[in-house]
Design an enzyme around this catalytic site. Structure first.
Site, PDB file in Angstrom:
ATOM      1  N   TRP A 202       0.762  -1.404  -0.118  1.00 23.81           N
ATOM      2  CA  TRP A 202       0.026   0.090  -0.235  1.00 23.81           C
ATOM      3  C   TRP A 202       0.775   1.305  -0.014  1.00 23.81           C
ATOM      4  O   TRP A 202       1.890   1.271   0.795  1.00 23.81           O
ATOM      5  CB  TRP A 202      -0.911  -0.107   1.245  1.00 23.81           C
ATOM      6  CG  TRP A 202      -1.456   1.231   1.632  1.00 23.81           C
ATOM      7  CD1 TRP A 202      -1.170   2.204   2.131  1.00 23.81           C
ATOM      8  CD2 TRP A 202      -2.903   1.674   1.248  1.00 23.81           C
ATOM      9  NE1 TRP A 202      -1.997   3.176   2.428  1.00 23.81           N
ATOM     10  CE2 TRP A 202      -3.086   3.172   1.773  1.00 23.81           C
ATOM     11  CE3 TRP A 202      -3.958   1.262   0.610  1.00 23.81           C
ATOM     12  CZ2 TRP A 202      -4.284   3.675   1.567  1.00 23.81           C
ATOM     13  CZ3 TRP A 202      -5.102   1.734   0.574  1.00 23.81           C
ATOM     14  CH2 TRP A 202      -5.244   3.133   1.260  1.00 23.81           C
ATOM     15  N   MET A 203       0.373   2.308  -0.717  1.00 23.57           N
ATOM     16  CA  MET A 203       1.073   3.446  -0.717  1.00 23.57           C
ATOM     17  C   MET A 203      -0.214   4.581  -0.841  1.00 23.57           C
ATOM     18  O   MET A 203      -1.034   4.486  -1.301  1.00 23.57           O
ATOM     19  CB  MET A 203       2.013   3.804  -2.024  1.00 23.57           C
ATOM     20  CG  MET A 203       2.416   5.286  -2.145  1.00 23.57           C
ATOM     21  SD  MET A 203       3.354   5.709  -3.598  1.00 23.57           S
ATOM     22  CE  MET A 203       2.184   5.373  -5.049  1.00 23.57           C
TER      23      MET A 203
ATOM     24  N   ASP B 238       0.024   9.019   0.677  1.00 22.62           N
ATOM     25  CA  ASP B 238       0.436  10.098   0.346  1.00 22.62           C
ATOM     26  C   ASP B 238       1.773  10.406   0.048  1.00 22.62           C
ATOM     27  O   ASP B 238       2.597   9.762   0.528  1.00 22.62           O
ATOM     28  CB  ASP B 238       0.378  11.264   1.709  1.00 22.62           C
ATOM     29  CG  ASP B 238      -0.981  11.046   2.502  1.00 22.62           C
ATOM     30  OD1 ASP B 238      -1.900  10.357   2.087  1.00 22.62           O
ATOM     31  OD2 ASP B 238      -0.930  11.655   3.773  1.00 22.62           O
TER      32      ASP B 238
ATOM     33  N   ARG C 185      -1.617  16.964  12.358  1.00 16.46           N
ATOM     34  CA  ARG C 185      -0.636  16.193  11.636  1.00 16.46           C
ATOM     35  C   ARG C 185      -0.446  16.981  10.365  1.00 16.46           C
ATOM     36  O   ARG C 185      -0.916  17.824  10.212  1.00 16.46           O
ATOM     37  CB  ARG C 185      -1.228  14.782  11.371  1.00 16.46           C
ATOM     38  CG  ARG C 185      -2.795  14.783  10.851  1.00 16.46           C
ATOM     39  CD  ARG C 185      -2.983  13.397  10.480  1.00 16.46           C
ATOM     40  NE  ARG C 185      -4.509  13.101   9.789  1.00 16.46           N
ATOM     41  CZ  ARG C 185      -5.554  13.143  10.561  1.00 16.46           C
ATOM     42  NH1 ARG C 185      -5.439  13.166  11.914  1.00 16.46           N
ATOM     43  NH2 ARG C 185      -6.908  13.059   9.949  1.00 16.46           N
TER      44      ARG C 185
ATOM     45  N   GLU D   1      -6.008  18.143   6.481  1.00 18.66           N
ATOM     46  CA  GLU D   1      -5.024  17.275   6.253  1.00 18.66           C
ATOM     47  C   GLU D   1      -4.120  17.937   5.433  1.00 18.66           C
ATOM     48  O   GLU D   1      -4.350  18.716   4.367  1.00 18.66           O
ATOM     49  CB  GLU D   1      -5.313  15.755   5.870  1.00 18.66           C
ATOM     50  CG  GLU D   1      -6.185  15.140   6.725  1.00 18.66           C
ATOM     51  CD  GLU D   1      -6.536  13.738   6.650  1.00 18.66           C
ATOM     52  OE1 GLU D   1      -6.089  12.876   7.413  1.00 18.66           O
ATOM     53  OE2 GLU D   1      -6.617  13.332   5.375  1.00 18.66           O
TER      54      GLU D   1
HETATM   55  N1  DQQ Z   1      -2.576  10.329   5.455  1.00 13.52           N
HETATM   56  C1  DQQ Z   1      -1.346  10.151   6.566  1.00 13.52           C
HETATM   57  C2  DQQ Z   1      -1.804  11.416   7.399  1.00 13.52           C
HETATM   58  C3  DQQ Z   1      -2.711  12.203   6.485  1.00 13.52           C
HETATM   59  C4  DQQ Z   1      -3.525  11.307   5.505  1.00 13.52           C
HETATM   60  C5  DQQ Z   1      -1.398   8.923   7.043  1.00 13.52           C
HETATM   61  C6  DQQ Z   1      -3.911  11.990   4.492  1.00 13.52           C
HETATM   62  O1  DQQ Z   1      -0.727  11.871   7.995  1.00 13.52           O
HETATM   63  O2  DQQ Z   1      -3.368  13.207   7.241  1.00 13.52           O
HETATM   64  O3  DQQ Z   1      -0.965   7.762   6.001  1.00 13.52           O
HETATM   65  O4  DQQ Z   1      -4.254  10.911   3.735  1.00 13.52           O
END
Ligand code: DQQ
Length: 552
Positions: A31-32, A34, A158, A213
């Site tokens: 899985w990929m 961000d 985050r 985000e």
């Molecule tokens: N994906 C990350 C978070 C972000 C979210 C976790 C956005 O840091 O907020 O994989 O797709």
């Protein structure tokens, strides 16, 4: 320049998997999501990404994958750069950004999920600055350097942005957050990059949106397509703030004003967020959690965006991978200053092969023409359509329409007046499978507008894939004579750039018939008025090189 030995066997995996892409970025497996911390450092492009090392679905212990490239197209995958192995990130290493500090010293700020499942911000530095591939990263001993401030939920804090330096010399970053229904981006400042203080005023806040985000904040030139470094603040630039709203799963951007030494330091957008379809977005299709960086080698700003799967979790597990990245896009402020323009980076053209072209061909209403002589499953297509007199266009009231509904009701095979016209990509010979990327032009009481759609409702005979139609409406010049469409087709992704890059729409499709040699490409016009293919250039696309570094 260091030579890297790589094992190119990854390219052959693609041959057995019709949905694995040929020239879009993918890790070897799993899985990929961000894009994280993209940067250029000493002749090498670095790309990090959210990766689950343990499987093809989102994981409990996310890590930072790391790949390097000399051209942003051919990639070598290295070992994971940042893993959950310390107090500040024991439960996952979430998204973040890179900043190049004075003296060419890269640093990464990223979100960790700590032992209490709180979200905190951590610093990581390259172990050896003489290694241009920056293979090893070490964490700052005082991590975490930021913990959730008051009025921010502990599990919604985050995704630190790239840092910039204000006029007072202090470093600044914005971090996505939520408090109840309010989404916000919190500003932090620091003199030394280690000790960070929260600014009492949210940098940006919206009611009723939920968590913000992956904020991104950067200047763009007013009169140039060149990019500009993140700390530049003068009268030749405007600022752009981008946010990914989790509830909508879209990336919105705002153009506006920013001065770092004002009393209440914040970004003032020219237009406020209202939540309507008219909001500016980088892409009106499948695209999320994007991140940009300033490429000082070529003086341009480049955007990466995550493209998700649209079929089932079980399909991802069976394939052994999930998630793509868009082709890196150069972007800049349009001449009118009201929106950004995007275009695939020029390096992509190195993969072009086997060109065919069509010029001056009239497409009568109801006609379809096959574009033959290229591999239609992996192609780059540029078309310039010559338009009939716009006065004949159908009348609509744009305040009454939702482009997505309009697109699904007035789809490609329906008859209109000026349009629908465009491309049928990844189409089967009998056209029972096809993704239509098209324009349809309308008149309103005081202007002309264009509907652009990427209609994947007929993209696959497979039942279980999501078949959303993506669309938007944009203003066009009443004297417009031509309109362009560029579409990148890559086995299961279709990325389209309308009107010179004014509007982008990305679709993720899973044909069951239109695969490899059985994929076809057509140009069509279902408007009663003819349109002319003023110029069409199409290329088969060669496979980009993806390899793993040989670790001895
Ligand atoms: N994906 C990350 C978070 C972000 C979210 C976790 C956005 O840091 O907020 O994989 O797709």
């Amino acid at each position: 320049m260091e030579n890297i030995t790589k094992d190119a066997s990854l390219n052959s995996i693609n041959n057995d998997q019709p949905y694995r892409t040929w020239y879009h970025f993918q890790p070897p497996k799993n899985w990929m999501n961000d894009p994280n911390g993209p940067m250029y450092y000493k002749g090498v492009y670095h790309f990090f990404y959210q990766h689950n090392p343990d499987g093809a679905t989102f994981g409990k212990k996310m890590v930072w994958g790391h790949s390097i490239s000399y051209d942003l197209i051919n990639w070598t995958h290295l070992k994971h750069a940042i893993r959950p192995d310390s107090i500040g990130d024991i439960n996952s290493c979430f998204s973040g950004s890179a900043t190049i500090l004075p003296g060419e010293k890269p640093v990464i700020l990223y979100t960790g999920i700590d032992g209490k499942k709180h979200q905190v911000q951590n610093l990581a530095f390259p172990k050896n600055l003489l290694d241009p591939f920056l293979r090893e990263w070490e964490k700052h001993p005082q991590n975490p350097v930021m913990t959730p401030p008051s009025e921010v939920e502990e599990d919604n804090f985050r995704d630190p942005s790239t840092a910039w330096q204000g006029k007072d010399g202090k470093w600044r970053v914005v971090i996505g957050a939520q408090n109840g229904d309010e989404g916000k981006a919190i500003l932090y400042k620091s003199d030394d990059f280690f000790d960070w203080k929260v600014d009492p005023n949210p940098f940006f806040a919206t009611d009723g949106t939920g968590v913000c985000e992956c904020p991104d904040f950067f200047p763009v030139y007013v009169n140039s397509t060149n990019g500009v470094d993140t700390s530049v603040e003068n009268s030749s630039v405007r600022h752009v703030f981008k946010i990914s709203y989790l509830r909508r799963h879209h990336d919105y951007y705002f153009i506006g004003s920013y001065v770092s030494d004002s009393d209440k330091e914040k970004f003032v957008p020219d237009v406020k967020y209202t939540g309507s379809w008219k909001e500016l977005r980088f892409d009106y299709g499948n695209f999320y959690a994007s991140k940009s960086f300033f490429d000082y080698a070529k003086n341009r700003r480049i955007l990466w965006g995550w493209v998700e799967e649209n079929d089932s979790r079980q399909d991802s597990i069976e394939r052994g991978w999930a998630g793509l990245q868009t082709i890196p896009r150069k972007f800049w402020l349009d001449k009118d200053g009201k929106q950004l323009m995007q275009w695939p980076i020029e390096e992509l053209e190195k993969l072009r092969d086997n060109q065919i072209n069509i010029t001056g061909e009239t497409l009568l209403g109801g006609s379809t023409l096959e574009v033959q002589g290229i591999t239609a499953s992996q192609a780059d297509v540029e078309v310039l359509f010559e338009l009939p007199d716009l006065q004949n266009a159908e009348l609509i009231d744009p305040s009454e329409v939702d482009p997505q509904i309009l697109c699904s009701e007035q789809y490609a095979s329906r008859n209109g007046i000026i349009g629908p016209f465009g491309l049928l990509a990844l189409a089967s010979k009998d056209q029972t499978e096809k993704t239509a990327i098209f324009f349809r032009i309308y008149r309103t009481l005081d202007k002309y507008v264009c509907l652009m759609c990427s209609d994947q409702s007929r993209s696959s005979l497979r039942q279980e894939t999501e078949k959303t139609t993506y669309a938007t409406i944009f203003d066009i010049d009443p004297n417009l004579k031509t309109i362009s469409l560029r579409t990148l087709i890559d086995r299961s992704i279709i990325e389209s750039f309308g009107d010179g890059g004014k509007v982008c729409i990305t679709s993720r499709v899973y044909p069951s018939l239109a695969i490899e040699k059985d994929a076809h490409l057509y140009v069509f016009n279902n408007g009663s008025q003819s349109v002319v293919i003023s110029k069409l250039n199409a290329w088969s696309m060669k496979q980009a090189e993806f390899g793993m570094e040989n670790i001895i």
